[in-house]
Design a protein around this motif. Structure first.
Motif, PDB file in Angstrom:
ATOM      1  N   GLY A 212      39.391  44.211 -56.485  1.00 30.45           N
ATOM      2  CA  GLY A 212      39.952  45.121 -57.480  1.00 30.45           C
ATOM      3  C   GLY A 212      41.340  44.694 -57.921  1.00 30.45           C
ATOM      4  O   GLY A 212      41.694  44.790 -59.113  1.00 30.45           O
ATOM      5  N   ARG A 213      42.138  44.184 -56.979  1.00 29.94           N
ATOM      6  CA  ARG A 213      43.478  43.716 -57.329  1.00 29.94           C
ATOM      7  C   ARG A 213      43.408  42.451 -58.178  1.00 29.94           C
ATOM      8  O   ARG A 213      44.187  42.279 -59.130  1.00 29.94           O
ATOM      9  CB  ARG A 213      44.288  43.463 -56.056  1.00 29.94           C
ATOM     10  N   ILE A 214      42.467  41.559 -57.819  1.00 27.97           N
ATOM     11  CA  ILE A 214      42.317  40.340 -58.619  1.00 27.97           C
ATOM     12  C   ILE A 214      41.816  40.689 -60.017  1.00 27.97           C
ATOM     13  O   ILE A 214      42.249  40.092 -61.021  1.00 27.97           O
ATOM     14  CB  ILE A 214      41.347  39.365 -57.913  1.00 27.97           C
ATOM     15  N   LEU A 215      40.897  41.651 -60.103  1.00 21.52           N
ATOM     16  CA  LEU A 215      40.409  42.084 -61.414  1.00 21.52           C
ATOM     17  C   LEU A 215      41.568  42.578 -62.275  1.00 21.52           C
ATOM     18  O   LEU A 215      41.621  42.303 -63.487  1.00 21.52           O
ATOM     19  CB  LEU A 215      39.366  43.189 -61.242  1.00 21.52           C
ATOM     20  N   ARG A 216      42.501  43.299 -61.668  1.00 19.65           N
ATOM     21  CA  ARG A 216      43.643  43.784 -62.430  1.00 19.65           C
ATOM     22  C   ARG A 216      44.489  42.616 -62.956  1.00 19.65           C
ATOM     23  O   ARG A 216      44.943  42.636 -64.100  1.00 19.65           O
ATOM     24  CB  ARG A 216      44.510  44.698 -61.565  1.00 19.65           C
ATOM     25  N   MET A 217      44.664  41.578 -62.119  1.00 18.66           N
ATOM     26  CA  MET A 217      45.408  40.400 -62.571  1.00 18.66           C
ATOM     27  C   MET A 217      44.706  39.734 -63.762  1.00 18.66           C
ATOM     28  O   MET A 217      45.334  39.350 -64.757  1.00 18.66           O
ATOM     29  CB  MET A 217      45.533  39.384 -61.432  1.00 18.66           C
ATOM     30  N   VAL A 218      43.382  39.607 -63.655  1.00 15.29           N
ATOM     31  CA  VAL A 218      42.615  38.983 -64.739  1.00 15.29           C
ATOM     32  C   VAL A 218      42.681  39.842 -65.999  1.00 15.29           C
ATOM     33  O   VAL A 218      42.863  39.327 -67.114  1.00 15.29           O
ATOM     34  CB  VAL A 218      41.147  38.773 -64.297  1.00 15.29           C
TER      35      VAL A 218
END
Length: 633
Positions: A579-585
């Motif tokens: 979820g955190r990586i998705l936010r970065m993307v």
């Protein structure tokens, strides 16, 4: 009182004491308590992580590779959750893995994780979480992100994880790439650890383990001759009538030639004992619509005589049948089963007696004896020759050769060439005899011809057994883990071809605890408990003795848990790493799009993904129960 009661009592007592100590101010500030969960916070590891983070280019390169893999896993896990959720709503009968308790990695509660491997699972879980959080801390130091605190998490007295709390302000000041690498570090570390532990497992550790000599007893049928002789699950049968047996094939050959009463020498891992087994021919399984009309659920049925001649073994049975296409069978059992026999189509002339204790005997005249067809393939050779779909059939001869069971049918067809036209003689569900001229197709799995049918393993829709034991395929499971299982290990392996590559070995190791769902006879939880009697340690590691089994279990469950933890954390839902990586993307993509409120757009993407994941997980776990409650299934 059962074990679970005492475990829960202990946890409640621990929680009460810990919370009293907290309320009295006795516990130090570094210790925090919330019910049975205790966290121990410290900053002492920061200096070590700082030294370890010195080769920053190396760690960034590794983290970039891990980030790429995490992005692929995010997409795959998103698709998997959605497809599994849809499957849960469309399947009227959920599989065992879809039961709610089986989503928990709790030995003894999860049906696939036995309590006997709880220490190895707990150790693997604790190690996986320490490595996961430690990797986050390492990348914090690599990217110059300060750490507020770090520490360990305990459930009661058991270490179950770790945590790293990066400074929020420093995290926000770091570049988007630095944050993404830091968030992906835990998944990367778990994946690397999986590779390391499986390499050790598949290499030197499993290489030191071999199947023990004898017939490994994986299961004893209730009410069977073996059960009456006190043969138990976990025993190895090492002699039949004084003749040593090394493999299951030698056991089957020896037992086929043995008499009605046979001496079996069994090894339980501690002692050897010779037991006398008084054999009787039992029906331990059945196909629907079989000529006798019996349905075997719990209690077996005994075939006591064929054509009036007493029989106690499969050899006696086939000798009494001879070349006759039909035989008169005398069946003994309880009243409910015998009523099934009397009501079977084609058994209108069955006769019998019943004793005062509910047991009795029924004689069924002219029962067809042959290979029982449970399904005729549409547009297959037999169907094209005139056989009807859904019609129960018993094949009694092919090309003039007598067929008494599924093995005889396979043997006859194996000697025929595809394209040949052969007469196939069958009996239908009403006992009527028919013959079809069938042009053979190539067999899909072996050499020889194929008549386009699915056949029940046994004779006339009945699975016969005169001892009552089921083999535990120790060599086969060893082979699936990359070891040497012996000459017979590869026979009939449903997953045998997958293990030719390292990725295949990893995949098989992950599904072995769920083996029964993939066509394997038993779930494999490691070299534990009575199973260690089926294996021996050889070679350089033999000096460790049983310690090799413990090491193998630790490696097996560490790899299994690490990859599960990595995949779970890749789910694109906050607060997981995915979820955190998705936010970065999302931030990177939205920053290039002419939108006035970019923060709202990013929040919409991340929240929507999280809600979809949550809905999918709920559907996976409770979908069938929801449909049942609504009366839709």
């Amino acid at each position: 009182m059962n074990t679970l009661f005492w475990v829960l009592t202990g946890i409640l007592a621990y929680s009460a004491v810990a919370m009293w100590l907290r309320n009295e101010g006795i516990l130090p500030d570094a210790v925090r308590v919330s019910g049975p969960v205790l966290t121990l916070r410290t900053l002492r590891g920061r200096a070590f992580l700082g030294r370890l983070a010195a080769p920053k280019r190396f760690w960034r390169a590794v983290a970039n590779l891990g980030l790429g893999g995490a992005l692929v896993a995010m997409v795959a896990s998103f698709a998997l959750i959605l497809s599994s959720a849809m499957s849960a709503f469309t399947n009227a009968q959920p599989s065992a893995i879809q039961q709610p308790q089986n989503f928990l990695i709790i030995p003894g509660v999860n049906d696939f994780l036995p309590l006997s491997v709880a220490p190895e699972i707990v150790a693997g879980l604790a190690g996986a979480m320490v490595i996961h959080e430690g990797a986050h801390g390492l990348l914090c130091r690599v990217e110059d992100i300060d750490i507020d605190s770090m520490g360990l998490v305990f459930f009661a007295l058991l270490p179950v994880g770790a945590f790293v709390e990066p400074d929020e302000e420093a995290t926000q000041e770091a570049s988007r790439g630095a944050r993404a690498r830091m968030f992906a570090a835990g998944v990367t570390a778990n994946t690397v650890l999986t590779v390391v532990v499986f390499a050790l497992l598949f290499g030197p550790v499993v290489g030191a383990i071999s199947p023990a000599a004898g017939y490994a007893v994986g299961e004893v049928n209730p009410g069977s001759p073996a059960g009456a002789a006190d043969i138990s699950q976990g025993d190895r049968i090492v002699e039949v009538a004084g003749t040593p047996v090394e493999t299951s094939g030698e056991f089957e050959s020896a037992i086929a030639d043995a008499g009605d009463s046979v001496a079996l020498t069994v090894d339980d891992g501690d002692t050897r004992e010779t037991l006398t087994v008084d054999r009787e021919l039992q029906v331990v399984g059945s196909a629907g619509g079989n000529p006798l009309g019996v349905t075997i659920e719990e209690e077996p049925v005994t075939i006591a005589a064929v054509n009036g001649e007493p029989v106690a073994t499969e050899s006696d049975f086939y000798a009494a049948v001879g070349d006759d296409e039909r035989a008169t069978l005398t069946v003994t059992g309880n009243a409910s089963v015998l009523d099934q026999v009397r009501d079977a189509p084609g058994a209108e002339n069955a006769t019998g007696v019943e004793t005062a204790d509910g047991e009795g005997a029924v004689t069924v005249p002219d029962a067809p004896i042959g290979a029982y067809v449970v399904g005729v393939q549409e547009d297959g050779p037999l169907h094209d020759a005139g056989a009807e779909l859904g019609e129960p059939l018993t094949v009694v001869s092919v090309d003039g050769e007598r067929v008494v069971d599924n093995e005889a049918l396979s043997a006859v067809l194996g000697e025929r060439e595809p394209g040949e036209t052969v007469p196939v003689t069958v009996y239908d569900g009403d006992g009527e005899r028919d013959s079809y001229d069938v042009e053979l197709d190539p067999h899909p799995n072996r050499d020889g011809g194929f008549i386009g049918v699915s056949v029940f393993p046994g004779t006339s829709g009945l699975a016969l057994d005169d001892v009552g034991v089921t083999e535990y395929p120790a060599g086969a499971y060893l082979e699936l883990l990359g070891g040497d299982g012996g000459a017979e290990a590869a026979d009939g392996l449903p997953l045998g071809g997958i293990t030719d590559s390292p990725l295949g070995l990893v995949f098989v190791a992950l599904i072995l605890p769920l083996g029964s769902l993939f066509g394997l006879p038993f779930n494999f939880a490691g070299f534990t408990g009575e199973l260690t009697n089926f294996f021996v340690v050889e070679g350089p590691l033999a000096a460790l003795g049983g310690g090799v089994f413990l090491l193998a279990n630790l490696l097996f469950w560490s790899g299994w848990i690490n990859i599960q933890l990595a995949l779970f954390n890749c789910l694109p839902a906050f607060p997981l790493d995915g979820g955190r990586i998705l936010r970065m993307v999302a931030e990177a993509v939205i920053s290039r799009v002419p939108i006035s409120d970019r923060h709202a757009a990013v929040r919409t993407i991340t929240v929507s993904s999280g809600l979809v994941m949550l809905t999918g997980l709920i559907a996976m776990i409770f979908g069938n129960q929801i449909l049942t409650a609504l009366g839709l299934i």
